[in-house]
Scaffold this motif. Structure first.
Motif, PDB file in Angstrom:
ATOM      1  N   GLY A 178      -8.797  17.989   8.586  1.00  0.00           N
ATOM      2  CA  GLY A 178      -7.677  17.330   9.178  1.00  0.00           C
ATOM      3  C   GLY A 178      -6.850  16.569   8.074  1.00  0.00           C
ATOM      4  O   GLY A 178      -5.900  17.025   7.285  1.00  0.00           O
ATOM      5  N   ALA A 179      -7.597  15.903   7.347  1.00  0.00           N
ATOM      6  CA  ALA A 179      -7.255  15.054   5.933  1.00  0.00           C
ATOM      7  C   ALA A 179      -6.765  16.098   4.641  1.00  0.00           C
ATOM      8  O   ALA A 179      -5.979  16.411   4.116  1.00  0.00           O
ATOM      9  N   LYS A 180      -7.310  17.634   4.385  1.00  0.00           N
ATOM     10  CA  LYS A 180      -6.944  18.367   4.181  1.00  0.00           C
ATOM     11  C   LYS A 180      -6.088  19.926   4.634  1.00  0.00           C
ATOM     12  O   LYS A 180      -6.433  20.756   3.737  1.00  0.00           O
ATOM     13  N   ASP A 181      -5.365  18.993   5.201  1.00  0.00           N
ATOM     14  CA  ASP A 181      -4.909  20.316   6.211  1.00  0.00           C
ATOM     15  C   ASP A 181      -4.938  21.682   6.506  1.00  0.00           C
ATOM     16  O   ASP A 181      -4.453  22.603   5.818  1.00  0.00           O
ATOM     17  N   GLY A 219      -6.761   1.899   5.613  1.00  0.00           N
ATOM     18  CA  GLY A 219      -5.943   1.961   6.297  1.00  0.00           C
ATOM     19  C   GLY A 219      -5.277   1.944   7.272  1.00  0.00           C
ATOM     20  O   GLY A 219      -4.651   0.724   8.586  1.00  0.00           O
ATOM     21  N   ASN A 220      -6.416   2.123   8.906  1.00  0.00           N
ATOM     22  CA  ASN A 220      -5.771   1.982  10.001  1.00  0.00           C
ATOM     23  C   ASN A 220      -7.565   0.891   9.770  1.00  0.00           C
ATOM     24  O   ASN A 220      -6.969   0.007  11.308  1.00  0.00           O
ATOM     25  N   GLY A 273      -8.729  -3.955   2.828  1.00  0.00           N
ATOM     26  CA  GLY A 273      -8.045  -1.975   3.022  1.00  0.00           C
ATOM     27  C   GLY A 273      -7.688  -1.613   1.192  1.00  0.00           C
ATOM     28  O   GLY A 273      -8.428  -0.360   1.358  1.00  0.00           O
ATOM     29  N   VAL A 274      -7.090  -2.525   0.171  1.00  0.00           N
ATOM     30  CA  VAL A 274      -7.215  -2.019  -0.693  1.00  0.00           C
ATOM     31  C   VAL A 274      -8.777  -2.220  -1.481  1.00  0.00           C
ATOM     32  O   VAL A 274      -9.121  -0.897  -2.850  1.00  0.00           O
ATOM     33  N   PHE A 275      -9.056  -3.159  -1.071  1.00  0.00           N
ATOM     34  CA  PHE A 275     -10.878  -2.886  -1.613  1.00  0.00           C
ATOM     35  C   PHE A 275     -12.057  -1.796  -1.374  1.00  0.00           C
ATOM     36  O   PHE A 275     -12.333  -1.139  -2.054  1.00  0.00           O
ATOM     37  N   ALA A 276     -11.586  -1.153  -0.204  1.00  0.00           N
ATOM     38  CA  ALA A 276     -12.350  -0.245   0.281  1.00  0.00           C
ATOM     39  C   ALA A 276     -11.933   0.854   0.003  1.00  0.00           C
ATOM     40  O   ALA A 276     -12.266   1.766  -0.898  1.00  0.00           O
ATOM     41  N   THR A 277     -10.417   1.045  -0.460  1.00  0.00           N
ATOM     42  CA  THR A 277      -9.698   1.828  -1.119  1.00  0.00           C
ATOM     43  C   THR A 277     -10.262   2.479  -2.491  1.00  0.00           C
ATOM     44  O   THR A 277     -10.153   3.480  -3.300  1.00  0.00           O
ATOM     45  N   VAL A 278     -10.613   0.969  -3.562  1.00  0.00           N
ATOM     46  CA  VAL A 278     -10.524   1.266  -4.749  1.00  0.00           C
ATOM     47  C   VAL A 278     -12.044   1.922  -4.813  1.00  0.00           C
ATOM     48  O   VAL A 278     -12.676   2.006  -5.471  1.00  0.00           O
ATOM     49  N   THR A 279     -13.592   0.901  -4.401  1.00  0.00           N
ATOM     50  CA  THR A 279     -14.531   1.136  -4.470  1.00  0.00           C
ATOM     51  C   THR A 279     -15.442   2.220  -3.442  1.00  0.00           C
ATOM     52  O   THR A 279     -16.101   2.555  -3.857  1.00  0.00           O
ATOM     53  N   SER A 280     -14.640   3.139  -2.587  1.00  0.00           N
ATOM     54  CA  SER A 280     -14.572   3.967  -1.761  1.00  0.00           C
ATOM     55  C   SER A 280     -13.227   5.512  -2.184  1.00  0.00           C
ATOM     56  O   SER A 280     -13.316   5.702  -2.903  1.00  0.00           O
ATOM     57  N   ASP A 281     -13.833   6.718  -1.356  1.00  0.00           N
ATOM     58  CA  ASP A 281     -13.385   7.611  -1.203  1.00  0.00           C
ATOM     59  C   ASP A 281     -13.278   8.459  -0.292  1.00  0.00           C
ATOM     60  O   ASP A 281     -13.821   9.354   0.665  1.00  0.00           O
ATOM     61  N   ARG A 285      -7.141   8.402   3.372  1.00  0.00           N
ATOM     62  CA  ARG A 285      -6.726   6.937   2.040  1.00  0.00           C
ATOM     63  C   ARG A 285      -5.516   6.556   3.223  1.00  0.00           C
ATOM     64  O   ARG A 285      -4.559   7.169   3.679  1.00  0.00           O
ATOM     65  N   PRO A 286      -4.978   4.726   2.738  1.00  0.00           N
ATOM     66  CA  PRO A 286      -3.855   4.944   3.023  1.00  0.00           C
ATOM     67  C   PRO A 286      -2.633   5.600   2.584  1.00  0.00           C
ATOM     68  O   PRO A 286      -2.628   5.675   1.184  1.00  0.00           O
TER      69      PRO A 286
END
Length: 365
Positions: A178-181, A219-220, A273-281, A285-286
């Protein structure tokens, strides 16, 4: 097929696969990823299957181990417990072979679930809810996200970044698609009663799916709830501070305190949410503009400057209130509403400063 003591069903599954290959008139291999202690591998070899033994544990790892060793242009996956009728392979292969789908799944929920083949809890609550999660969070657009009967191209498999070892592997594949269409189609199938002993732990495996879906959609999980809490909190504070009456009811200091708490919690959850996005892959993504701006534009110097500015405004306002209180000989208590607003700004400012340092630290690692 991943197998763990499936001697009661492996033979029938191989026979069905062989029938499907004969119908298609194509050459194929039957690859068994086995961790059994019974006669499963012996039966499989006797019937012409290739048996490999994964050097790690887990449902997902068994699949990934086998996929890396599969040689075909198209890959079919499914359980070896006779629940899936592999004679339906031609129907699932057709849209993939025609190029109209990257992945085709057999939908049990849109097909027929035979009596005794699926627990009622799974059929009417577990699978529909998990599927709903996947569709909302990852835009999968499927009716039965956890059907294990799937056909896909090797190219699609190589596009997916699959890493999980456990039962959440089934979710990861759809989340990545889903994320990669990638285009997913479904074909209704009949789900049969299994042969052999059940190895699924309903609650533990279900929780693993939910947890995996949540942590890969910060994000969710964080950003949207944080923004909503903050907006509601600010609205309550603004209405209470202005003295505006709604339906003849005015919000007082207690509402102001509640609004302040919502703002503080909302801001911290947003920062998570910002930390989770920055520190993981994360897989998803939000997409909200606030988190995207904070992750792409907010740097240590900017964050500290903004935090100190917010802290300064709150501190100046609080200082004025305190000076007025002192000047009155400690007899005139400052307005509670103003105090709450000032100290909310002070706390938000401190949070921003220290969160900026934390984000700078984790981002540099």
């Amino acid at each position: 097929m991943p197998t763990l003591n499936e001697e009661d069903g492996i033979g029938e599954c191989i026979e069905r696969i062989t029938t499907a290959l004969e119908e298609l008139k194509i050459h194929g291999e039957i690859l068994i990823s086995d961790s059994s202690t019974d006669r499963t591998p012996e039966i499989a070899r006797e019937m012409g299957a290739i048996v490999v033994e994964p050097d790690g544990k887990g449902y997902g790892y068994a699949y990934r181990y086998a996929f890396e060793r599969a040689r075909g242009e198209y890959i079919v996956m499914g359980d070896a417990d006779t629940t899936y009728d592999f004679e339906s392979i031609p129907r699932l292969l057709e849209p993939v072979r025609d190029g109209t789908a990257d992945i085709c799944m057999g939908s049990r929920l849109n097909g027929e679930i035979r009596d005794g083949s699926m627990p009622t809890l799974h059929q009417y609550i577990g699978n529909p809810l998990l599927t709903k999660f996947l569709n909302v969070f990852y835009g999968a657009g499927v009716s039965d996200a956890h059907s294990g009967f799937r056909v896909f191209t090797r190219e699609a498999y190589e596009t997916l970044d699959l890493n999980t070892d456990g039962m959440e592997f089934a979710s990861e594949m759809i989340m990545e698609a889903g994320a990669k269409d990638l285009h997913i189609e479904e074909v209704p199938i009949i789900y049969h009663e299994r042969e052999g002993e059940e190895t699924l732990d309903s609650f533990q495996d279900g929780w693993r799916h939910v947890r995996f879906m949540l942590v890969n959609a910060p994000g969710n999980l964080f950003s949207i709830p944080g923004i909503m809490l903050g907006v509601v909190g600010l609205a309550i504070m603004a209405i209470a501070y202005s003295g505006l009456s709604i339906g003849g009811v005015s919000l007082g200091p207690h509402s102001m305190i509640a609004g302040s708490l919502l703002v503080l919690v909302g801001f911290q959850v947003l920062c998570m949410g910002v930390f989770a996005t920055v520190t993981s892959d994360p897989i998803r993504r939000p997409t909200d503009p606030i988190t995207n701006w904070m992750t792409s534009s907010l740097r240590l110097d900017r964050g500290v400057t903004a935090g100190l500015a917010m802290f300064g405004l709150g501190a100046v306002y609080a200082g004025i209130m305190i000076s007025q209180w002192i000047a009155s000989g400690f007899t005139q208590i400052p307005l509670l509403m103003a105090d709450i607003a000032a100290f909310t700004a002070i706390v938000i400012g401190l949070q921003t400063v220290f969160n900026s340092f934390l984000m700078s630290t984790v981002a540099s690692q």
